[in-house]
Design a protein around this motif. Structure first.
Motif, PDB file in Angstrom:
ATOM      1  N   VAL A  68       0.838  -1.191   0.000  1.00 60.09           N
ATOM      2  CA  VAL A  68       0.000   0.000   0.000  1.00 60.09           C
ATOM      3  C   VAL A  68       0.882   1.253   0.000  1.00 60.09           C
ATOM      4  O   VAL A  68       1.472   1.590   1.024  1.00 60.09           O
ATOM      5  N   PRO A  69       0.977   1.938  -1.152  1.00 55.44           N
ATOM      6  CA  PRO A  69       1.745   3.181  -1.195  1.00 55.44           C
ATOM      7  C   PRO A  69       1.005   4.312  -0.478  1.00 55.44           C
ATOM      8  O   PRO A  69      -0.120   4.117   0.014  1.00 55.44           O
ATOM      9  N   ILE A  70       1.630   5.474  -0.428  1.00 56.62           N
ATOM     10  CA  ILE A  70       1.081   6.600   0.324  1.00 56.62           C
ATOM     11  C   ILE A  70      -0.354   6.949  -0.103  1.00 56.62           C
ATOM     12  O   ILE A  70      -1.170   7.350   0.730  1.00 56.62           O
ATOM     13  N   ASP A  71      -0.663   6.808  -1.404  1.00 54.20           N
ATOM     14  CA  ASP A  71      -2.001   7.215  -1.871  1.00 54.20           C
ATOM     15  C   ASP A  71      -3.119   6.310  -1.363  1.00 54.20           C
ATOM     16  O   ASP A  71      -4.300   6.586  -1.570  1.00 54.20           O
ATOM     17  N   GLY A  72      -2.769   5.200  -0.706  1.00 57.89           N
ATOM     18  CA  GLY A  72      -3.782   4.362  -0.078  1.00 57.89           C
ATOM     19  C   GLY A  72      -4.404   3.299  -0.973  1.00 57.89           C
ATOM     20  O   GLY A  72      -5.228   2.510  -0.517  1.00 57.89           O
ATOM     21  N   ASN A  73      -4.022   3.287  -2.256  1.00 60.64           N
ATOM     22  CA  ASN A  73      -4.566   2.270  -3.158  1.00 60.64           C
ATOM     23  C   ASN A  73      -3.634   1.072  -3.235  1.00 60.64           C
ATOM     24  O   ASN A  73      -2.488   1.196  -3.683  1.00 60.64           O
ATOM     25  N   PRO A  74      -4.124  -0.104  -2.814  1.00 60.47           N
ATOM     26  CA  PRO A  74      -3.239  -1.272  -2.788  1.00 60.47           C
ATOM     27  C   PRO A  74      -2.788  -1.708  -4.184  1.00 60.47           C
ATOM     28  O   PRO A  74      -3.514  -1.519  -5.169  1.00 60.47           O
ATOM     29  N   ILE A  75      -1.596  -2.286  -4.238  1.00 63.60           N
ATOM     30  CA  ILE A  75      -1.068  -2.848  -5.480  1.00 63.60           C
ATOM     31  C   ILE A  75      -0.708  -4.298  -5.210  1.00 63.60           C
ATOM     32  O   ILE A  75      -0.001  -4.596  -4.245  1.00 63.60           O
TER      33      ILE A  75
END
Lengths: 326, 232
Positions: free
Chosen positions: A248-255
């Motif tokens: 989960v990067p800073i933008d909150g959208n999981p990858i």
């Protein structure tokens, strides 16, 4: 030989990946859906490690310059030989000068074409997989395009016999196809940093649906849904990631990291997809959604071991069939 | 710090040997990686060392998490033993500024230095490679002087040519392959960091000491024309 008349959206040579070089920063690459790839190889009497063509969404147009044993496994991208629909998850004989085309992607996103003898390209660092970003491996380090001539490897005596035998162009048996879903349930083991997320996020990851964004590719599937956040901002020290790591990067959208993932990463990992469910993700198209369900590590390992046993059984029964060709 | 263990999914275990980046932890990481690769347990698939962790990929059909964890614990008892750890020093020639280093001027201005001073500081650092990762053969290098630190670019470049040397924050590094990135670019080296045809495809390895050496554009081109010169 396979003459590529049209390349399709992204058709690349892949095998089970470049193993042992991640410590040098070399990404693993390899097929997105290992199950489909392995079964396609087994169906034509190949070793599972041999290279196949990974075909995505919009398939290529391929002409065969001689009689060839093939199998297509994975998503149903409406394959046709000389304009007639053909079946997947079984071995077929295509006659000299036949043309394989694809139509609408009906179910799934990726399909694997195995040919007897395997796709023959030079090994780079022990693998035939295409490392698209670095431009190495596979066929000239890139996706296939019009005008490429792709060779298959040498056939075993059994494969040669199978070619001789076939009067019609379909054998009458198939392996049980993998099932893909419109909104699959993906089993996930809690990640190393799971506890660093806030309570809402820890709850939402297992209760809400996430959709696959347009920015998804062989490197990773970017998900959209509720935005996930840590309890408090934390700087992490980079460490290894794996196929199926959910970061989960800073933008909150999981990858969800897939076949072409980097070797290491510094984002918090909320979870890790169970290996047996990776093919379900590989077969998702942009806009489809998924839900995560928690699975324990022990359970995930048990499922993995069971699946390997299942593949070995399929392999054994294919070998029995092939005995009949002698 | 006592080592801790955690699963990275159902086919890998992460052994954490420390909680901050320091020389001692890095040595432990290297030792454990070498030890494991020398022993080649039947279940081992591959090892990815990082700053403070060693991630070990294994075949669950041969050994489950609990078994691998037990064997890793056992292995940790041997970390005290002397292992032949070679410490290499590798010289990386760099042609600074000009078209190779379009951001050299920015780095100088940002730090109230002349470009000459930036080059002098960059070539006199005491550098070592923490780990290889992110891209093939990409070194995370420690030891750069704060005096030439510079923030990343607001908008990353879409293409940074291979072998470009750059600065991001107080880190310096070199891009082995063409990639997008936000680093400030100060020069380029004629030597290849990623060598897919070699048994060990990365020029640099964790633990290596690095010396950056300034070369002229003429020397750069002479080097590039004769790629094997670096081995003589």
């Amino acid at each position: 030989m396979l003459k590529i008349l049209k390349g399709g959206l992204q058709t690349s040579v892949q095998d089970l990946g470049r193993i042992g070089f991640q410590k040098y920063g070399v990404i693993a690459s390899g097929v997105m859906d290992p199950f489909a790839h392995r079964l396609a190889n087994l169906l034509v009497g190949n070793d599972e490690q041999l290279a196949t063509l990974e075909i995505s969404l919009v398939g290529p147009k391929i002409q065969f310059t001689e009689d060839t044993l093939i199998a297509l496994c994975g998503g149903d991208l409406s394959p046709q030989i000389n304009g007639s629909p053909i079946k997947t998850w079984r071995m077929l004989v295509v006659k000299k000068d036949s043309t394989l085309t694809f139509g609408e992607p009906r179910i799934g996103a990726r399909c694997y074409l195995a040919v007897a003898g395997g796709i023959q390209v030079e090994e780079v660092m022990g693998s035939r997989s295409t490392y698209l970003r670095a431009g190495i491996g596979g066929f000239k380090g890139r996706s296939l395009t019009k005008g490429d001539d792709i060779h298959n490897g040498e056939l075993t005596p059994i494969q040669l016999k199978a070619l001789e035998r076939s009067s019609d162009n379909e054998f009458d048996w198939l392996v049980p196809p993998a099932r893909y879903f419109e909104e699959p349930i993906i089993r996930m083991i809690k990640g190393k940093q799971f506890e660093l997320f806030n309570n809402t996020s820890k709850d939402q990851i297992f209760t809400e649906a996430f959709s696959v964004s347009g920015n998804s590719d062989r490197m990773g599937y970017r998900l959209e849904g509720p935005s996930l956040a840590l309890e408090e901002p934390t700087e992490l020290i980079s460490e290894a990631v794996a196929f199926g790591s959910v970061q989960v990067p800073i933008d909150g959208n999981p990858i969800i990291l897939m076949a072409d993932r980097q070797t290491t990463g510094g984002y918090p990992k909320i979870g890790q997809v169970a290996s047996v469910d990776l093919p379900l993700i590989a077969q998702l198209k942009q806009g489809q959604s998924l839900r995560f369900k928690e699975i324990s590590l022990a359970d995930a390992q048990q499922r993995y071991i069971e699946q390997e046993q299942h593949i070995r059984e399929i392999k054994a029964s294919i070998q029995l069939k092939q005995e009949e060709w002698k | 710090m006592k080592a801790s263990f955690s699963p990275l999914g159902d086919q890998a275990i992460v052994v954490e040997l420390g909680n901050k980046i320091d020389e001692e932890t890095e040595q432990q990481v290297r030792k454990l990686s070498v030890l494991l690769e020398n022993r080649q347990p039947e279940w081992l698939i591959e090892v990815i060392p990082a700053f403070v962790t060693v991630s070990v990929f294994y075949d669950p059909c041969i050994a489950t998490y609990d078994v691998v964890k037990m064997e890793m614990k056992e292995l940790l008892n041997h970390l005290g033993e002397d292992l032949p750890t070679q410490s290499r020093t590798i010289e990386i020639p760099v042609c600074y500024g000009g078209e190779f280093g379009p951001d050299l001027e920015f780095v100088a201005q940002h730090n109230n230095l002349t470009t000459r001073e930036v080059i002098d500081i960059h070539t006199s650092g005491d550098y070592s490679v923490h780990m290889i990762g992110f891209a093939p053969g990409f070194p995370f290098i420690g030891g750069m002087s704060e005096k030439i630190a510079a923030p990343r670019r607001d908008s990353p470049r879409l293409r940074i040519p291979e072998r470009t040397v750059g600065i991001a924050g107080n880190q310096t590094g070199a891009y082995p392959i063409e990639t997008p990135g936000g680093w400030q670019l100060i020069g380029r080296t004629p030597i290849r960091l990623f060598r897919p045809e070699d048994d060990i495809p990365s020029l640099l390895q964790a633990g290596d000491k690095i010396i950056f050496k300034e070369i002229s554009e003429k020397e750069y081109h002479a080097w590039e024309d004769e790629p094997n010169a670096e081995n003589t």
